[in-house]
Design a protein around this motif. Structure first.
Motif, PDB file in Angstrom:
ATOM      1  N   GLY A   1       0.772  -1.231   0.000  1.00 12.33           N
ATOM      2  CA  GLY A   1       0.000   0.000   0.000  1.00 12.33           C
ATOM      3  C   GLY A   1       0.804   1.283   0.000  1.00 12.33           C
ATOM      4  O   GLY A   1       0.217   2.360   0.094  1.00 12.33           O
ATOM      5  N   SER A   2       2.111   1.214  -0.107  1.00 11.15           N
ATOM      6  CA  SER A   2       2.940   2.422  -0.065  1.00 11.15           C
ATOM      7  C   SER A   2       2.974   3.098  -1.436  1.00 11.15           C
ATOM      8  O   SER A   2       3.148   2.434  -2.456  1.00 11.15           O
ATOM      9  N   ALA A   3       2.805   4.414  -1.443  1.00 11.23           N
ATOM     10  CA  ALA A   3       2.925   5.171  -2.689  1.00 11.23           C
ATOM     11  C   ALA A   3       4.389   5.224  -3.114  1.00 11.23           C
ATOM     12  O   ALA A   3       5.290   5.274  -2.268  1.00 11.23           O
ATOM     13  N   HIS A   4       4.621   5.204  -4.415  1.00 14.60           N
ATOM     14  CA  HIS A   4       6.003   5.257  -4.915  1.00 14.60           C
ATOM     15  C   HIS A   4       6.017   5.830  -6.313  1.00 14.60           C
ATOM     16  O   HIS A   4       4.989   5.898  -6.993  1.00 14.60           O
ATOM     17  N   TRP A   5       7.187   6.255  -6.752  1.00 10.48           N
ATOM     18  CA  TRP A   5       7.360   6.823  -8.083  1.00 10.48           C
ATOM     19  C   TRP A   5       8.729   6.438  -8.618  1.00 10.48           C
ATOM     20  O   TRP A   5       9.636   6.064  -7.863  1.00 10.48           O
ATOM     21  N   LEU A   6       8.895   6.509  -9.937  1.00 10.07           N
ATOM     22  CA  LEU A   6      10.136   6.098 -10.593  1.00 10.07           C
ATOM     23  C   LEU A   6      10.408   7.028 -11.761  1.00 10.07           C
ATOM     24  O   LEU A   6       9.499   7.357 -12.532  1.00 10.07           O
ATOM     25  N   HIS A   7      11.659   7.447 -11.893  1.00 16.59           N
ATOM     26  CA  HIS A   7      12.065   8.347 -12.979  1.00 16.59           C
ATOM     27  C   HIS A   7      13.305   7.797 -13.665  1.00 16.59           C
ATOM     28  O   HIS A   7      14.274   7.414 -13.002  1.00 16.59           O
ATOM     29  N   ASN A   8      13.274   7.731 -14.985  1.00 16.92           N
ATOM     30  CA  ASN A   8      14.430   7.318 -15.781  1.00 16.92           C
ATOM     31  C   ASN A   8      15.262   8.556 -16.088  1.00 16.92           C
ATOM     32  O   ASN A   8      14.893   9.367 -16.929  1.00 16.92           O
ATOM     33  N   ASN A   9      16.381   8.703 -15.395  1.00 17.75           N
ATOM     34  CA  ASN A   9      17.240   9.864 -15.625  1.00 17.75           C
ATOM     35  C   ASN A   9      18.469   9.519 -16.446  1.00 17.75           C
ATOM     36  O   ASN A   9      19.441  10.268 -16.487  1.00 17.75           O
ATOM     37  N   GLY A  10      18.435   8.367 -17.138  1.00 18.07           N
ATOM     38  CA  GLY A  10      19.542   7.978 -18.004  1.00 18.07           C
ATOM     39  C   GLY A  10      19.202   8.190 -19.465  1.00 18.07           C
ATOM     40  O   GLY A  10      18.143   8.709 -19.823  1.00 18.07           O
ATOM     41  N   ASP A  11      20.110   7.773 -20.342  1.00 17.96           N
ATOM     42  CA  ASP A  11      19.930   7.924 -21.784  1.00 17.96           C
ATOM     43  C   ASP A  11      19.369   6.671 -22.437  1.00 17.96           C
ATOM     44  O   ASP A  11      19.057   6.685 -23.628  1.00 17.96           O
ATOM     45  N   ASN A  12      19.253   5.569 -21.677  1.00 17.66           N
ATOM     46  CA  ASN A  12      18.778   4.307 -22.230  1.00 17.66           C
ATOM     47  C   ASN A  12      17.424   3.944 -21.653  1.00 17.66           C
ATOM     48  O   ASN A  12      16.974   4.506 -20.646  1.00 17.66           O
ATOM     49  N   GLU A  13      16.804   2.967 -22.283  1.00 21.68           N
ATOM     50  CA  GLU A  13      15.537   2.445 -21.767  1.00 21.68           C
ATOM     51  C   GLU A  13      15.770   1.782 -20.416  1.00 21.68           C
ATOM     52  O   GLU A  13      16.736   1.055 -20.226  1.00 21.68           O
ATOM     53  N   LEU A  14      14.873   2.036 -19.491  1.00 20.11           N
ATOM     54  CA  LEU A  14      14.950   1.454 -18.160  1.00 20.11           C
ATOM     55  C   LEU A  14      13.921   0.333 -18.061  1.00 20.11           C
ATOM     56  O   LEU A  14      12.710   0.579 -18.124  1.00 20.11           O
ATOM     57  N   VAL A  15      14.395  -0.908 -17.952  1.00 21.73           N
ATOM     58  CA  VAL A  15      13.520  -2.074 -17.889  1.00 21.73           C
ATOM     59  C   VAL A  15      13.364  -2.480 -16.427  1.00 21.73           C
ATOM     60  O   VAL A  15      14.354  -2.714 -15.733  1.00 21.73           O
ATOM     61  N   VAL A  16      12.115  -2.588 -15.973  1.00 17.72           N
ATOM     62  CA  VAL A  16      11.821  -2.924 -14.586  1.00 17.72           C
ATOM     63  C   VAL A  16      10.929  -4.160 -14.560  1.00 17.72           C
ATOM     64  O   VAL A  16       9.899  -4.209 -15.239  1.00 17.72           O
ATOM     65  N   VAL A  17      11.330  -5.162 -13.810  1.00 10.57           N
ATOM     66  CA  VAL A  17      10.521  -6.361 -13.607  1.00 10.57           C
ATOM     67  C   VAL A  17       9.807  -6.212 -12.265  1.00 10.57           C
ATOM     68  O   VAL A  17      10.453  -6.047 -11.229  1.00 10.57           O
ATOM     69  N   VAL A  18       8.478  -6.270 -12.283  1.00 11.68           N
ATOM     70  CA  VAL A  18       7.677  -6.022 -11.084  1.00 11.68           C
ATOM     71  C   VAL A  18       6.946  -7.304 -10.691  1.00 11.68           C
ATOM     72  O   VAL A  18       6.346  -7.972 -11.539  1.00 11.68           O
ATOM     73  N   PHE A  19       7.023  -7.641  -9.420  1.00  3.03           N
ATOM     74  CA  PHE A  19       6.343  -8.824  -8.885  1.00  3.03           C
ATOM     75  C   PHE A  19       5.402  -8.384  -7.772  1.00  3.03           C
ATOM     76  O   PHE A  19       5.823  -7.733  -6.818  1.00  3.03           O
ATOM     77  N   PHE A  20       4.119  -8.729  -7.902  1.00  7.22           N
ATOM     78  CA  PHE A  20       3.120  -8.405  -6.892  1.00  7.22           C
ATOM     79  C   PHE A  20       2.722  -9.687  -6.157  1.00  7.22           C
ATOM     80  O   PHE A  20       2.458 -10.708  -6.788  1.00  7.22           O
ATOM     81  N   ASP A  21       2.657  -9.609  -4.850  1.00  7.31           N
ATOM     82  CA  ASP A  21       2.237 -10.743  -4.038  1.00  7.31           C
ATOM     83  C   ASP A  21       0.901 -10.404  -3.388  1.00  7.31           C
ATOM     84  O   ASP A  21       0.826  -9.606  -2.459  1.00  7.31           O
ATOM     85  N   THR A  22      -0.176 -11.021  -3.894  1.00  5.80           N
ATOM     86  CA  THR A  22      -1.506 -10.739  -3.359  1.00  5.80           C
ATOM     87  C   THR A  22      -1.866 -11.643  -2.188  1.00  5.80           C
ATOM     88  O   THR A  22      -2.925 -11.473  -1.587  1.00  5.80           O
ATOM     89  N   GLN A  23      -0.992 -12.582  -1.847  1.00  2.00           N
ATOM     90  CA  GLN A  23      -1.292 -13.526  -0.768  1.00  2.00           C
ATOM     91  C   GLN A  23      -0.624 -13.117   0.537  1.00  2.00           C
ATOM     92  O   GLN A  23      -0.553 -13.912   1.474  1.00  2.00           O
ATOM     93  N   ASN A  24      -0.115 -11.892   0.598  1.00  2.00           N
ATOM     94  CA  ASN A  24       0.528 -11.461   1.833  1.00  2.00           C
ATOM     95  C   ASN A  24      -0.496 -11.287   2.942  1.00  2.00           C
ATOM     96  O   ASN A  24      -1.697 -11.093   2.696  1.00  2.00           O
ATOM     97  N   HIS A  25      -0.028 -11.348   4.182  1.00  2.00           N
ATOM     98  CA  HIS A  25      -0.929 -11.347   5.331  1.00  2.00           C
ATOM     99  C   HIS A  25      -1.620 -10.012   5.545  1.00  2.00           C
ATOM    100  O   HIS A  25      -2.593  -9.926   6.297  1.00  2.00           O
ATOM    101  N   GLU A  26      -1.142  -8.947   4.884  1.00  2.00           N
ATOM    102  CA  GLU A  26      -1.767  -7.642   5.044  1.00  2.00           C
ATOM    103  C   GLU A  26      -2.910  -7.412   4.053  1.00  2.00           C
ATOM    104  O   GLU A  26      -3.625  -6.419   4.156  1.00  2.00           O
ATOM    105  N   ASN A  27      -3.074  -8.290   3.075  1.00  2.00           N
ATOM    106  CA  ASN A  27      -4.140  -8.149   2.099  1.00  2.00           C
ATOM    107  C   ASN A  27      -5.451  -8.649   2.694  1.00  2.00           C
ATOM    108  O   ASN A  27      -5.630  -9.843   2.913  1.00  2.00           O
ATOM    109  N   GLN A  28      -6.370  -7.733   2.957  1.00  2.00           N
ATOM    110  CA  GLN A  28      -7.644  -8.069   3.601  1.00  2.00           C
ATOM    111  C   GLN A  28      -8.771  -8.289   2.591  1.00  2.00           C
ATOM    112  O   GLN A  28      -9.906  -8.549   2.984  1.00  2.00           O
TER     113      GLN A  28
END
Length: 414
Positions: free
Chosen positions: A85-112
């Motif tokens: 639930g934490s807000a976050h942001w990301l900025h590409n400040n380089g000259d190349n494409e920034l590839v990000v692999v994102v994994f979401f876990d919906t089975q965590n104990h905080e998910n109500q």
């Protein structure tokens, strides 16, 4: 993810209740003040070092310093852990494409809620980008699908659901600014171009690299909780660790490859998230020992090259046997056995596991279930002679990463 010019970025995570500890001193702002202008009744002043100063004419000339929560420099191989639930942001400040692999876990104990992944945006209009390039036929279907589909199409960021007058009062801004916060006329989607480098207070890159090389011993669950409140608190917790550094590898075979694991002992926040990350690299035709994960599911994502993967279930049936290419994903359930072999160009992957201290049991190799059994047990279990059982136990001298068979043959003949 490999390139001649390294990709880089800037990342921020907003942790609820934590202070804004990155700020400029008044001396810096006075020394490095730049151009100024009028924007809707407010005086805006910037400087060459990213300090910002706001003067509100309606409040008798009160001045505000720009301050925010911690910002991290990102480099290739960095792993960022984001609490639920934490807000976050990301900025590409380089000259190349920034590839990000994102994994979401919906089975965590905080998910109500349920197992469906939900994400919301604080700014912009994320639906604009999803609607761009949509075929005309789909647009017609959406127009005819009724009120529910129409409300979904008009959905934007989280502020879009409130009325502008409530937003204006809550943020103490005018109606025009409130409407801009809702992003109703913003057609850029959820990825936007800033036009120039963001002027943000952040640590120098050299300091970040130094911090990546420093280890930190995390709290232990055995002490009664995932955090003891002394080594790390929520606000001071380390949220980033680099997994691509060769010195962090746990298994290395120069002729086969290397594997690095991030667990809660190396990266304490993973104990809170109940996740584990593995970075693997196999040289051409090398093999990762057949194994199973004792206490976690495993999501395998190929970042480079080709990787032949075979998966066997608990009943001994082959449920998957394919060659995966860059960008492809496969899920390996808990206690399903798997074996990996790299293609002619080698392969690199990243795995996300649903336990902060995922445990691996190998089937073959110097450190494996079969090699740890007595010879007579192996002989009787597989109907082998004692000599063949000894050969089975001791013929594979490598532990986890197996070099190609022709390389092993060359070493044996030498």
């Amino acid at each position: 993810m490999k390139s001649t010019n390294t990709s880089r970025g800037i990342h921020g995570v907003i942790l609820t209740g934590c202070p804004e500890t990155y700020e400029y001193s008044s001396e810096q702002e006075q020394q490095f003040s730049g151009q100024s202008g009028r924007r809707g009744g407010q005086h805006f002043q910037g400087d060459r070092r990213g300090g910002q100063q706001f003067q509100d004419d309606r409040r008798g000339g009160q001045q505000f310093q720009d301050r925010h929560q911690k910002v991290e420099n990102l480099n290739e191989g960095d792993v960022v852990a984001i609490p639920t639930g934490s807000a976050h942001w990301l900025h590409n400040n380089g000259d190349n494409e920034l590839v990000v692999v994102v994994f979401f876990d919906t089975q965590n104990h905080e998910n109500q809620l349920d197992d469906n992944h939900r994400r919301f945006f604080l700014a912009g209009n994320p639906q604009a980008q999803s609607q761009q390039g949509r075929p005309r036929r789909q647009e017609t279907q959406h127009r005819q699908s009724g009120r529910r589909q129409q409300s979904y199409q008009n959905a934007g960021n989280i502020l879009n659901g409130f009325t502008p007058d409530f937003i204006a009062e809550a943020f103490n801004v005018d109606q025009e600014t409130a409407q801009r916060l809702q992003g109703q006329n913003d057609q850029r989607g959820h990825i936007v171009n800033v036009g120039q480098d963001l002027q943000i207070i952040r640590p120098p890159q050299t300091r970040q690299q130094h911090q990546q090389q420093q280890g930190r011993r995390g709290p232990s669950r055995r002490s009664g909780g995932w955090s003891n409140g002394v080594e790390e608190t929520i606000c001071s917790m380390k949220l980033k660790e680099n997994i691509d550094n060769p010195s962090h590898a746990d298994f290395v075979n120069p002729e086969a490859g290397r594997i690095a694991n991030l667990n809660s002992f190396k990266f304490p926040i993973l104990e809170h998230l109940q996740l584990n990350v593995e970075r693997g690299e196999l040289r051409p035709n090398a093999i990762r020992s057949p194994h199973w994960t004792i206490n976690a599911h495993n999501l395998l994502y190929i970042t480079e090259g080709n990787l032949r993967v075979q998966i066997v279930n608990d009943q001994g049936n082959n449920v998957f046997d394919q060659e995966l290419r860059e960008g492809q994903v496969v899920v390996i359930p808990q206690n399903f056995a798997v074996i990996k072999r790299a293609g002619e160009q080698g392969s690199r992957w990243v795995s996300f596991k649903t336990n902060d201290n995922a445990m691996i049991a190998n089937l073959a190799g110097r450190v494996s279930a079969i090699s740890s059994m007595p010879v007579d047990v192996v002989a009787n279990a597989y109907q082998l002679s004692r000599e063949d059982a000894q050969r089975l136990k001791f013929s594979q001298r490598e532990s986890v990463l197996f070099s190609p068979s022709f390389a092993r043959g060359q070493r044996a003949s030498a």
